[in-house]
Motif scaffolding. Structure first.
Motif, PDB file in Angstrom:
ATOM      1  N   LYS A   1       0.811  -1.220   0.000  1.00 30.35           N
ATOM      2  CA  LYS A   1       0.000   0.000   0.000  1.00 30.35           C
ATOM      3  C   LYS A   1       0.843   1.267   0.000  1.00 30.35           C
ATOM      4  O   LYS A   1       0.303   2.359  -0.195  1.00 30.35           O
ATOM      5  CB  LYS A   1      -0.919   0.022   1.225  1.00 30.35           C
ATOM      6  N   GLY A   2       2.143   1.129   0.271  1.00 29.90           N
ATOM      7  CA  GLY A   2       2.965   2.297   0.492  1.00 29.90           C
ATOM      8  C   GLY A   2       2.844   2.746   1.938  1.00 29.90           C
ATOM      9  O   GLY A   2       1.856   2.421   2.624  1.00 29.90           O
TER      10      GLY A   2
ATOM     11  N   ALA B   1       2.234   5.674   3.165  1.00 28.06           N
ATOM     12  CA  ALA B   1       1.071   6.545   3.363  1.00 28.06           C
ATOM     13  C   ALA B   1      -0.226   5.731   3.366  1.00 28.06           C
ATOM     14  O   ALA B   1      -1.105   5.944   4.207  1.00 28.06           O
ATOM     15  CB  ALA B   1       1.027   7.617   2.281  1.00 28.06           C
ATOM     16  N   GLY B   2      -0.336   4.800   2.436  1.00 26.02           N
ATOM     17  CA  GLY B   2      -1.545   3.981   2.370  1.00 26.02           C
ATOM     18  C   GLY B   2      -1.702   3.090   3.588  1.00 26.02           C
ATOM     19  O   GLY B   2      -2.818   2.899   4.092  1.00 26.02           O
ATOM     20  N   PHE B   3      -0.580   2.537   4.062  1.00 31.33           N
ATOM     21  CA  PHE B   3      -0.629   1.696   5.256  1.00 31.33           C
ATOM     22  C   PHE B   3      -1.073   2.509   6.464  1.00 31.33           C
ATOM     23  O   PHE B   3      -1.931   2.081   7.247  1.00 31.33           O
ATOM     24  CB  PHE B   3       0.754   1.082   5.502  1.00 31.33           C
TER      25      PHE B   3
ATOM     26  N   LYS C   1      -2.747   5.337   6.406  1.00 28.16           N
ATOM     27  CA  LYS C   1      -4.124   5.792   6.192  1.00 28.16           C
ATOM     28  C   LYS C   1      -5.120   4.707   6.569  1.00 28.16           C
ATOM     29  O   LYS C   1      -6.123   4.980   7.241  1.00 28.16           O
ATOM     30  CB  LYS C   1      -4.295   6.187   4.723  1.00 28.16           C
ATOM     31  N   GLU C   2      -4.851   3.475   6.163  1.00 25.22           N
ATOM     32  CA  GLU C   2      -5.754   2.379   6.510  1.00 25.22           C
ATOM     33  C   GLU C   2      -5.773   2.138   8.006  1.00 25.22           C
ATOM     34  O   GLU C   2      -6.814   1.829   8.595  1.00 25.22           O
ATOM     35  CB  GLU C   2      -5.325   1.105   5.774  1.00 25.22           C
TER      36      GLU C   2
ATOM     37  N   HIS D   1      -9.623   2.990   8.967  1.00 29.28           N
ATOM     38  CA  HIS D   1     -10.382   1.754   8.788  1.00 29.28           C
ATOM     39  C   HIS D   1     -10.696   1.186  10.176  1.00 29.28           C
ATOM     40  O   HIS D   1      -9.820   1.174  11.041  1.00 29.28           O
ATOM     41  CB  HIS D   1      -9.533   0.749   7.980  1.00 29.28           C
TER      42      HIS D   1
ATOM     43  N   LYS E   1     -13.273   8.302   7.685  1.00 27.87           N
ATOM     44  CA  LYS E   1     -12.332   9.404   7.865  1.00 27.87           C
ATOM     45  C   LYS E   1     -12.793  10.465   8.862  1.00 27.87           C
ATOM     46  O   LYS E   1     -12.154  11.521   8.978  1.00 27.87           O
ATOM     47  CB  LYS E   1     -12.055  10.071   6.514  1.00 27.87           C
TER      48      LYS E   1
ATOM     49  N   LYS F   1      -4.994  -4.105  -1.069  1.00 26.21           N
ATOM     50  CA  LYS F   1      -5.641  -2.819  -0.829  1.00 26.21           C
ATOM     51  C   LYS F   1      -7.124  -3.076  -0.631  1.00 26.21           C
ATOM     52  O   LYS F   1      -7.786  -3.698  -1.453  1.00 26.21           O
ATOM     53  CB  LYS F   1      -5.422  -1.879  -2.012  1.00 26.21           C
TER      54      LYS F   1
END
Length: 254
Positions: A152-153, A155-157, A159-160, A164, A168, A253
């Protein structure tokens, strides 16, 4: 070695160790982990050296069956690159299987042999030691985080992890953080305790059976060993499968 049933059981459940408290090192667990690991490497290395394009021998068939089984297990659950995960799954399955297999060795054999050379304690089942199972599961946790960031990168990790499953809304971020932290911690804890609990219980039952008169030991001992033969590969399979699933969930993802 022991003069009473309580002392006998206590003696067989005590590790050969150095240090105290958190920094205690179980030398017997490390030794037998190395022994079983070297057996794993030796068998598979020997099979790889002897591989032939003609009619395969029994050892080649055996190793190829395990490789195909593990590769299929990884392919069914994980859709990313398998260059690291497939060897990891193979190592976990075979190594944990060999750890568990040590439980079928007569409980008095190695403690008696160790006593002959002046070693007071000797436990031979690494998976019946919580230190070993947690060490393995913490390694899996590190890989879960690694694959989560890889898939996820960073940032994606992150963010989740923060947004999650409740979305948000900033007010819900603390709840998301708590739930995801608990979930992350529960994965290695459940892996370690499941393997440890099953093998510790099995080891304890073998010790209790060994306290019976010699002429009757074979009956409950044989019955328990036959049942335990089913538990040995099952626990290795569960540990491997959950590792693959946890890493796959971290990588995908959502």
């Amino acid at each position: 070695m022991a003069s009473s049933p309580t002392e006998y059981v206590t003696h067989h459940l005590k590790h050969l160790s150095v240090g105290e408290g958190f920094w205690t090192i179980h030398i017997d667990t490390l030794f037998w982990s190395w022994v079983t690991g070297l057996i794993f490497l030796g068998v598979f290395y020997g099979a790889a050296r002897a591989v032939t394009a003609g009619v395969p021998g029994k050892m080649q068939n055996f190793v190829e069956t395990i490789l195909e089984f593990v590769d299929k297990s990884v392919g069914d659950a994980f859709h990313g690159p398998k260059d690291l995960l497939a060897p990891l799954a193979l190592t976990i399955f075979v190594w944990v299987f060999l750890w568990n297999l040590m439980d079928l060795i007569p409980v008095d054999l190695f403690p008696v042999l160790a006593a002959m050379v002046g070693i007071e304690y000797m436990r031979v089942v690494p998976s019946a030691d919580m230190s070993a199972t947690f060490s393995l599961s913490l390694s899996v946790l590190a890989l879960i985080i690694y694959y989560g960031i890889k898939g996820k990168g960073a940032a994606g990790f992150g963010k989740e992890f923060l947004f999650h499953p409740f979305g948000k809304n900033p007010l819900l971020v603390p709840f998301n953080l708590i739930l995801n932290t608990v979930e992350m911690i529960a994965k290695p804890v459940s892996l370690a305790l499941r393997l440890f609990g099953n093998l510790y219980a099995a080891e304890l039952i073998f010790i209790l059976i060994a306290m019976l008169p010699f002429w009757i030991q074979w009956l409950p001992g044989s019955a328990w060993a036959i049942f335990h033969i089913l538990v040995i590969p099952l626990q290795a399979f569960i540990f491997m499968t959950l590792t693959i699933v946890y890493i796959a969930l971290a990588y995908e993802k959502h």
